[in-house]
Design an enzyme around this catalytic site. Structure first.
Site, PDB file in Angstrom:
ATOM      1  N   ARG A 157      72.044 108.199  89.229  1.00  0.00           N
ATOM      2  CA  ARG A 157      71.444 108.814  88.039  1.00  0.00           C
ATOM      3  C   ARG A 157      69.927 108.632  88.064  1.00  0.00           C
ATOM      4  O   ARG A 157      69.181 109.541  87.704  1.00  0.00           O
ATOM      5  CB  ARG A 157      72.038 108.224  86.762  1.00  0.00           C
ATOM      6  N   CYS A 215      68.077 102.493  79.819  1.00  0.00           N
ATOM      7  CA  CYS A 215      69.255 102.956  80.548  1.00  0.00           C
ATOM      8  C   CYS A 215      69.519 104.385  80.105  1.00  0.00           C
ATOM      9  O   CYS A 215      68.580 105.158  79.939  1.00  0.00           O
ATOM     10  CB  CYS A 215      70.452 102.031  80.285  1.00  0.00           C
TER      11      CYS A 215
END
Length: 260
Positions: A157, A215
């Site tokens: 990611r 995150c």
């Protein structure tokens, strides 16, 4: 006071998992509705909850002014760390993660309780926000330029190869990849302090005057802050994280394995 924060991205059945087996006496905490405000482009998928709502929820759980709290989940504490960080942010000092989470309890051969127990006696906790540092998108950008900003998401990611939930792939320019999962041993416990310290020093923590963490939506970043604390470092949380950053078209995104 024991709190069960059973949650995982893409799994809305935390309450059912809790009912299937939890630590005796543990109270279920719903991350989506009790540890976060409703999602928004500005706040991301899990904005910090309003203090009054958090205090009301904590009292429902039975949290008292002087009662120690232990939190856990069934995912290496990557979800439970949100409750750990949030309660400390709101002024509680005796909040602890059960190292190894529910897996450690099972491995020790300890009993589980099924079903949904009677609601506990209401607690009398009084919360006050701001006891731990947090920042917004501008602060995160400044940390990436003049401090150390760690991206706690999975490496793919960070690189922008996949993006399952947020508006754009990639990472904040200048952020360094530090996946949360690498804080844990195979059994789900935190790595030893000296190992974690070496890990973060290799990421640049030793020479950084300030450290920030983000995150996807501010949940697993709290786990990274716990790991940093074990290693002897203090860190700032960007609660909106990539979900808020990527929703703003004016914010740049970088793809690939390098910070910028």
């Amino acid at each position: 006071m024991v709190l069960d924060v059973r949650w995982a991205l893409g799994d809305p059945h935390g309450r059912e998992h809790y009912a299937d087996g939890h630590i005796p006496g543990a109270v279920y905490v719903d991350l989506e509705t009790e540890l976060a405000a409703p999602p928004s482009p500005e706040g991301g998928r899990h904005p910090l909850p309003d203090l009054a709502r958090l205090e009301a929820a904590a009292r429902r759980w039975g949290v008292g002014r002087d009662r120690p709290v232990v939190v856990y989940d069934d995912l290496g504490n990557t979800a439970a760390a949100r409750a750990w960080w949030l309660l400390r942010y709101a002024g509680l000092t005796r909040v602890t993660l059960l190292d190894g989470a529910l897996g450690a309890w099972r491995a020790a051969g300890l009993p589980l309780e099924t079903g949904v127990p009677t609601a506990p006696e209401p607690g009398d906790v009084v919360l006050a926000e701001g006891r731990l540092p947090a920042t917004g998108a501008d602060g995160a950008a400044e940390l990436a330029s003049n401090g150390l900003l760690l991206d706690a998401r999975a490496a793919e990611r960070y690189r922008g190869e996949v993006e399952p939930v947020d508006p754009r792939p990639g990472h904040i320019p200048g952020a360094v990849s530090a996946p949360t999962g690498e804080n844990l041993a195979a059994d789900g416990t935190f790595l030893p302090p000296e190992v974690l310290r070496e890990r973060f020093e290799k990421k640049g923590a030793a020479g950084a005057t300030r450290i920030g963490v983000y995150c996807g939506s501010g949940v697993t970043a709290a786990h990274q802050i716990a790991a940093l604390e074990i290693a002897g470092f203090e860190a700032v949380l960007f609660p909106g994280s990539w979900s808020a950053w990527s929703a703003d078209p004016a914010r740049p995104a970088v793809t690939g394995p390098l910070p910028s």
